[in-house]
Design a protein around this motif. Structure first.
Motif, PDB file in Angstrom:
ATOM      1  N   LEU A  20      48.013  55.853  36.493  1.00 50.32           N
ATOM      2  CA  LEU A  20      47.859  54.544  36.423  1.00 50.32           C
ATOM      3  C   LEU A  20      47.854  53.567  37.554  1.00 50.32           C
ATOM      4  CD1 LEU A  20      47.000  52.830  33.824  1.00 50.32           C
ATOM      5  CD2 LEU A  20      49.551  52.503  33.717  1.00 50.32           C
ATOM      6  N   GLY A  21      48.950  54.041  38.435  1.00 51.84           N
ATOM      7  CA  GLY A  21      49.032  53.216  39.623  1.00 51.84           C
ATOM      8  C   GLY A  21      47.888  53.299  40.483  1.00 51.84           C
ATOM      9  N   ALA A  22      47.283  54.316  40.495  1.00 48.19           N
ATOM     10  CA  ALA A  22      46.156  54.795  41.225  1.00 48.19           C
ATOM     11  C   ALA A  22      44.859  53.724  40.846  1.00 48.19           C
ATOM     12  CB  ALA A  22      45.812  56.028  41.565  1.00 48.19           C
ATOM     13  N   LEU A  23      44.688  53.990  39.409  1.00 50.02           N
ATOM     14  CA  LEU A  23      43.826  53.174  38.622  1.00 50.02           C
ATOM     15  C   LEU A  23      43.827  51.866  39.074  1.00 50.02           C
ATOM     16  CD1 LEU A  23      43.582  55.039  35.199  1.00 50.02           C
ATOM     17  CD2 LEU A  23      41.727  55.284  37.062  1.00 50.02           C
ATOM     18  N   ALA A  24      44.720  51.357  39.054  1.00 45.41           N
ATOM     19  CA  ALA A  24      45.120  49.820  39.144  1.00 45.41           C
ATOM     20  C   ALA A  24      44.761  49.547  40.257  1.00 45.41           C
ATOM     21  CB  ALA A  24      46.475  49.452  38.755  1.00 45.41           C
ATOM     22  N   ALA A  25      45.120  50.210  41.422  1.00 39.46           N
ATOM     23  CA  ALA A  25      44.640  50.011  42.811  1.00 39.46           C
ATOM     24  C   ALA A  25      43.094  50.018  42.906  1.00 39.46           C
ATOM     25  CB  ALA A  25      45.450  51.070  43.966  1.00 39.46           C
ATOM     26  N   ASN A  26      42.474  50.571  42.458  1.00 37.06           N
ATOM     27  CA  ASN A  26      40.779  50.713  42.244  1.00 37.06           C
ATOM     28  C   ASN A  26      40.137  49.858  41.521  1.00 37.06           C
ATOM     29  OD1 ASN A  26      39.950  53.042  44.174  1.00 37.06           O
ATOM     30  ND2 ASN A  26      41.879  53.930  43.149  1.00 37.06           N
ATOM     31  N   ALA A  27      40.958  49.298  40.572  1.00 40.61           N
ATOM     32  CA  ALA A  27      40.420  48.028  39.734  1.00 40.61           C
ATOM     33  C   ALA A  27      40.673  46.591  40.378  1.00 40.61           C
ATOM     34  CB  ALA A  27      40.613  48.430  38.208  1.00 40.61           C
ATOM     35  N   SER A  28      39.823  45.787  40.636  1.00 40.03           N
ATOM     36  CA  SER A  28      39.992  44.741  41.343  1.00 40.03           C
ATOM     37  C   SER A  28      39.085  43.719  41.465  1.00 40.03           C
ATOM     38  CB  SER A  28      40.578  45.064  42.852  1.00 40.03           C
ATOM     39  OG  SER A  28      39.352  45.753  43.652  1.00 40.03           O
ATOM     40  N   PHE A  29      39.198  42.588  41.972  1.00 39.10           N
ATOM     41  CA  PHE A  29      37.974  41.622  42.072  1.00 39.10           C
ATOM     42  C   PHE A  29      37.747  41.379  43.636  1.00 39.10           C
ATOM     43  CE2 PHE A  29      37.820  40.116  37.747  1.00 39.10           C
ATOM     44  CZ  PHE A  29      39.099  40.425  37.037  1.00 39.10           C
ATOM     45  N   GLN A  30      36.245  41.309  43.743  1.00 39.55           N
ATOM     46  CA  GLN A  30      36.017  41.263  45.228  1.00 39.55           C
ATOM     47  C   GLN A  30      35.293  39.915  45.278  1.00 39.55           C
ATOM     48  OE1 GLN A  30      33.843  44.309  47.367  1.00 39.55           O
ATOM     49  NE2 GLN A  30      32.502  42.991  47.830  1.00 39.55           N
ATOM     50  N   THR A  31      35.616  39.024  45.951  1.00 34.32           N
ATOM     51  CA  THR A  31      34.955  37.820  46.095  1.00 34.32           C
ATOM     52  C   THR A  31      34.035  37.799  47.102  1.00 34.32           C
ATOM     53  OG1 THR A  31      36.408  36.339  44.921  1.00 34.32           O
ATOM     54  CG2 THR A  31      35.125  35.117  46.267  1.00 34.32           C
ATOM     55  N   ASN A  32      32.884  37.523  47.045  1.00 34.49           N
ATOM     56  CA  ASN A  32      31.808  37.426  48.311  1.00 34.49           C
ATOM     57  C   ASN A  32      31.387  35.919  48.578  1.00 34.49           C
ATOM     58  OD1 ASN A  32      31.356  39.959  47.135  1.00 34.49           O
ATOM     59  ND2 ASN A  32      29.935  40.352  48.787  1.00 34.49           N
TER      60      ASN A  32
ATOM     61  N   TRP B 196      25.757  38.144  40.117  1.00 35.76           N
ATOM     62  CA  TRP B 196      24.770  37.163  40.931  1.00 35.76           C
ATOM     63  C   TRP B 196      24.614  35.990  40.385  1.00 35.76           C
ATOM     64  CZ3 TRP B 196      23.872  42.430  39.910  1.00 35.76           C
ATOM     65  CH2 TRP B 196      23.679  43.421  41.171  1.00 35.76           C
ATOM     66  N   SER B 197      24.320  35.135  41.219  1.00 37.64           N
ATOM     67  CA  SER B 197      23.957  33.623  40.746  1.00 37.64           C
ATOM     68  C   SER B 197      22.577  33.827  40.177  1.00 37.64           C
ATOM     69  CB  SER B 197      24.009  32.640  41.682  1.00 37.64           C
ATOM     70  OG  SER B 197      22.897  32.996  42.581  1.00 37.64           O
ATOM     71  N   PRO B 198      22.241  32.900  39.453  1.00 31.51           N
ATOM     72  CA  PRO B 198      20.807  32.750  38.899  1.00 31.51           C
ATOM     73  C   PRO B 198      19.691  32.535  40.048  1.00 31.51           C
ATOM     74  CG  PRO B 198      22.056  31.138  37.554  1.00 31.51           C
ATOM     75  CD  PRO B 198      22.735  31.600  38.772  1.00 31.51           C
ATOM     76  N   ALA B 199      20.102  32.456  41.363  1.00 29.57           N
ATOM     77  CA  ALA B 199      19.288  32.371  42.594  1.00 29.57           C
ATOM     78  C   ALA B 199      19.236  33.930  43.152  1.00 29.57           C
ATOM     79  CB  ALA B 199      19.804  31.423  43.552  1.00 29.57           C
ATOM     80  N   GLY B 200      20.014  34.690  42.697  1.00 32.54           N
ATOM     81  CA  GLY B 200      20.021  36.305  43.310  1.00 32.54           C
ATOM     82  C   GLY B 200      21.156  36.368  44.226  1.00 32.54           C
ATOM     83  N   VAL B 201      22.032  35.422  44.421  1.00 31.00           N
ATOM     84  CA  VAL B 201      23.126  35.453  45.471  1.00 31.00           C
ATOM     85  C   VAL B 201      24.229  36.295  44.922  1.00 31.00           C
ATOM     86  CG1 VAL B 201      24.667  34.200  46.801  1.00 31.00           C
ATOM     87  CG2 VAL B 201      22.300  33.259  46.675  1.00 31.00           C
ATOM     88  N   LEU B 202      24.682  37.408  45.529  1.00 27.37           N
ATOM     89  CA  LEU B 202      25.760  38.091  44.864  1.00 27.37           C
ATOM     90  C   LEU B 202      27.100  37.455  45.195  1.00 27.37           C
ATOM     91  CD1 LEU B 202      26.823  40.996  43.994  1.00 27.37           C
ATOM     92  CD2 LEU B 202      27.151  41.371  46.413  1.00 27.37           C
ATOM     93  N   LEU B 203      27.549  37.112  44.081  1.00 26.00           N
ATOM     94  CA  LEU B 203      28.828  36.146  43.948  1.00 26.00           C
ATOM     95  C   LEU B 203      30.061  36.768  44.223  1.00 26.00           C
ATOM     96  CD1 LEU B 203      28.050  33.758  41.089  1.00 26.00           C
ATOM     97  CD2 LEU B 203      27.612  33.495  43.481  1.00 26.00           C
ATOM     98  N   GLY B 204      30.202  38.128  43.611  1.00 27.46           N
ATOM     99  CA  GLY B 204      31.354  39.031  43.622  1.00 27.46           C
ATOM    100  C   GLY B 204      31.100  40.150  42.910  1.00 27.46           C
TER     101      GLY B 204
END
Length: 344
Positions: A14-26, A293-301
């Protein structure tokens, strides 16, 4: 689409799973989607075969989910199965395996107090749009199973327009994986009017048309092309892993698709299932989780998960469920985020 698996995944701690589940902000705008306190909670896991692949449908009246697993070879030991994920009311979820008469289920959506599935079909049974009741004994009814007498290839995903029409994609994944009949049609996108029985091809020239979604105002339809990964296991980085956008225009009260363009290209894996929120942001399951992605196709995160996420669906405000093959995750976003299908 369905990927080919031949062995069970060794479950991570579970600890390894949590480390691989995260949010990436672009981009800074991603902050308004994930809020100040986003969460990714593992709610169901099954280590023996990939039960959480496609067809996620949220039932507002109960908080339950329905979803379909992934096809496996004989060494994997399981065909595609349909699961009901019960919300127990105490924050816990349990998985119930059900057995509706839907041959090789894939995409699905809420429809007329039930669920409408894309059945990929088998050699002996045609690919079809099949409606299912959400309570036992899960009775089914076939709405469409041919294009003017010719078999569909292996229906993959679908979306319902406000005018009542059903739009769906039809690639060759079932045949490529050896369980569906030889193709009789090109890989195309279709529109079906259940009231009149009219069924039309709307778009062709897509390598493997897969996920499909409308923009909130229904002026645009998005179609994912997963040609980079074929059903027989052949992969190529030089083929499309692309979301196309088409404008919907009307002539004599009939819709046509015009102005095809690249909306986005996935930088990891392929964009499979696709959904929009009510603000027009576009979400798709990709090789490392859910991309936004935003409606303009920009990868938000990205909502990063430990492996492929083929599809997702929205639940209550600020709630999303992400399918991760052997795992089902509940993602808590900002309370302003609402899925466009249910608009809860």
């Amino acid at each position: 689409m369905a990927f080919r698996y031949t062995a069970a995944l060794v479950p991570l701690a579970l600890g390894a799973l949590a480390a691989n589940a995260s949010f990436q902000t672009n981009q800074p705008a991603f902050a308004s989607i994930i809020s100040q306190d986003p969460k990714i909670d593992l709610i169901v896991e099954n280590a023996s075969y990939p039960f959480a692949h496609e067809a996620p449908v949220y039932i507002p009246s109960t908080g339950d989910l329905f979803l379909a697993g992934n096809y496996q070879t004989k060494s994997g030991g399981q065909p595609i199965q349909v699961s009901k994920i019960r919300h127990n009311g105490n924050g816990a979820y349990t998985r119930e395996l059900i057995h509706p008469d839907i041959p090789m289920a894939n995409g699905a959506i809420n429809y007329k107090d039930g669920i409408l599935f894309c059945a990929q079909g088998t050699v002996s049974r045609p690919s079809a749009l099949i409606w299912m009741n959400t309570t036992a004994p899960y009775k089914t009814k076939t709405l469409l199973d041919t294009f003017h007498g010719r078999r569909f290839n292996s229906l993959n995903d679908l979306v319902v327009h406000s005018d009542g029409s059903v739009w769906f994609t039809d690639p060759t994944y079932g045949y490529d994986q050896g369980f569906a009949a030889e193709p009789q049609l090109p890989n195309q996108v279709y529109r079906f009017d259940p009231d009149t029985g009219d069924v039309r091809a709307m778009a062709d020239g897509i390598g493997q048309p897969n996920g499909i979604a409308f923009s909130p105002d229904e002026s645009i339809v998005y179609v994912t092309d997963t040609d980079a990964q074929w059903g027989n296991g052949d992969k190529s980085l030089a083929r499309a892993a692309t979301i196309y956008a088409f404008d919907i225009k009307y002539y004599s009260d009939a819709p046509f698709l015009v102005n095809r363009r690249v909306f986005a290209f996935a930088d990891n894996g392929i964009p499979d299932g696709i959904k929009c929120d009510t603000d027009g942001n576009v979400y798709s399951g990709c090789g490392d989780g859910v991309h936004v992605w935003s409606p303009a196709g920009v990868l938000l995160g990205k909502i990063r998960l430990p492996g492929v996420s083929a599809n997702l669906c929205f639940g209550r405000p600020g709630e999303m469920f992400a399918l991760n093959e052997y795992r089902l995750w509940r993602v808590t976003l900002d309370s302003s985020v609402r899925g466009d299908i249910l608009k809860l």
